[in-house]
Scaffold this active site. Structure first.
Site, short mmCIF file in Angstrom:
data_model
loop_
_atom_site.label_atom_id
_atom_site.label_comp_id
_atom_site.label_asym_id
_atom_site.label_seq_id
_atom_site.Cartn_x
_atom_site.Cartn_y
_atom_site.Cartn_z
N GLY A 186 48.31 17.02 7.05
CA GLY A 186 47.48 17.72 6.08
C GLY A 186 48.10 17.87 4.72
O GLY A 186 48.08 16.95 3.89
N LYS A 209 36.40 15.98 4.93
CA LYS A 209 36.27 17.34 4.37
C LYS A 209 35.23 18.14 5.13
O LYS A 209 34.23 17.62 5.60
CB LYS A 209 35.87 17.20 2.91
CG LYS A 209 36.01 18.46 2.09
CD LYS A 209 35.79 18.15 0.63
CE LYS A 209 35.89 19.33 -0.28
NZ LYS A 209 36.11 20.63 0.28
N CYS A 262 35.54 30.00 10.66
CA CYS A 262 34.57 30.50 9.68
C CYS A 262 34.08 31.90 10.06
O CYS A 262 33.97 32.23 11.23
CB CYS A 262 33.37 29.57 9.60
SG CYS A 262 33.80 27.90 9.11
N ALA A 279 42.06 28.71 -0.95
CA ALA A 279 40.85 29.48 -0.69
C ALA A 279 39.68 28.72 -1.31
O ALA A 279 38.86 29.28 -2.03
CB ALA A 279 40.96 30.88 -1.27
#
Length: 301
Positions: free
Chosen positions: A265, A45, A130, A70
């Site tokens: 994933g 993670k 990001c 999200a």
């Protein structure tokens, strides 16, 4: 078996089947379903320098053939990972790779500096999707200059295998791939999620608290496959492909398009044993086609 071995820079994987960050926890969450030691690698993670609470709920939504998320990189920070999670996962017989995220270049560098000391972590994966808070929130990954800057800074601090995960939300993903390769990336992984949105027609409101989120799952596979093929023909470093892989045939397609390894994933949520099925399917494919090594297939359209 040796015929399944692949290399990502100096990192050797026993086979090309990996798990994608954010969909597999820290690996141990799936230990009741599969033999984690059979995997080529586990990307844990997303980890940030400081703890993050993530976004408000609702932050996940199912879509046709996919999902939006999200979550917002919820995690307890690098120090917590090192002190509490690393000891629980470091003895698995596979490559444990940490996905590193940040809001500034300094965040990435300081997180990488902490992780480089861990003996059983042979690589990190930089999530450059990001927002860069010092540049008005623009993602590091949509600007070749910003992507190059963060890669260069982390490369100077991190001596092990450096994988850079590319955002698909760009005009030309090959520009970003070239930029990070030039600054020392050992590999690129792609694609991260596409920017999407879901609306509740009855309530006339967005489904997600953040309005938009990251789209993943089988619906993105054709676009991801195309981007992997483009990047493979652009850079000399290994490509790790992902985006909607849900069976062994998808995995073979990504390898043929140029992926040295693949990451599974979203489909882990559908079938927690899918990685083992994909691995078995790849072996069966090699047998049927009398192929001696998986490396013969990489980019071999």
């Amino acid at each position: 078996m040796d015929r399944l071995k692949v290399k990502i820079g100096n990192l050797e994987l026993k086979n090309p089947v990996m798990t994608a960050s954010g969909t597999f926890g820290y690996g141990k969450e799936y230990a009741d379903f599969i033999d984690l030691n059979r995997l080529g690698g586990i990307v844990v993670k997303g980890t940030t320098l400081e703890a993050r609470q993530g976004n408000d709920y609702p932050r996940m939504a199912e879509t046709p053939s996919g999902m939006l998320n999200a979550v917002g990189l919820q995690n307890k920070g690098a120090d917590y990972f090192i002190d509490h999670l690393y000891p629980e996962i470091c003895d698995y017989d596979t490559n444990i790779i940490v996905n590193v995220s940040g809001s500034t270049i300094d965040d990435y560098v300081r997180c990488a500096e902490k992780l480089v000391a861990l003996d059983k972590i042979p690589a990190i994966e930089l999530n450059i999707s990001c927002p860069n808070v010092k540049e008005g929130g623009m993602s590091f990954g949509i600007s070749p200059k910003a992507a190059a800057e963060v890669t260069k800074a982390v490369r100077s601090a991190y001596t092990k295998t450096l994988i850079v995960k590319l955002s698909p939300n760009v005009t030309d993903i090959t520009e970003i791939a070239r930029a990070v390769e030039a600054e020392g990336a050992d590999s690129v992984s792609l694609v991260n999620t596409f920017l999407g949105m879901a609306i509740d027609a009855e309530k006339r409101k967005p489904v997600l608290s953040t309005i938009t989120g990251g789209l993943s799952g089988p619906c993105i596979k054709p676009i991801a496959l195309r981007m992997v093929w483009q990047v493979f023909h652009t850079v000399k470093i290994p490509v790790i492909g992902m985006g909607g892989i849900s069976n062994w045939k998808d995995a073979i397609e990504f390898i043929l398009a140029g992926s040295s390894a693949i990451q599974v994933g979203t489909y882990n949520f559908v079938d927690p044993t899918i990685t083992m099925k994909i691995l078995d399917g790849i072996e069966s494919y090699l047998d049927r086609h009398h192929i001696q090594s998986i490396n013969e297939l990489i980019g071999n359209l």
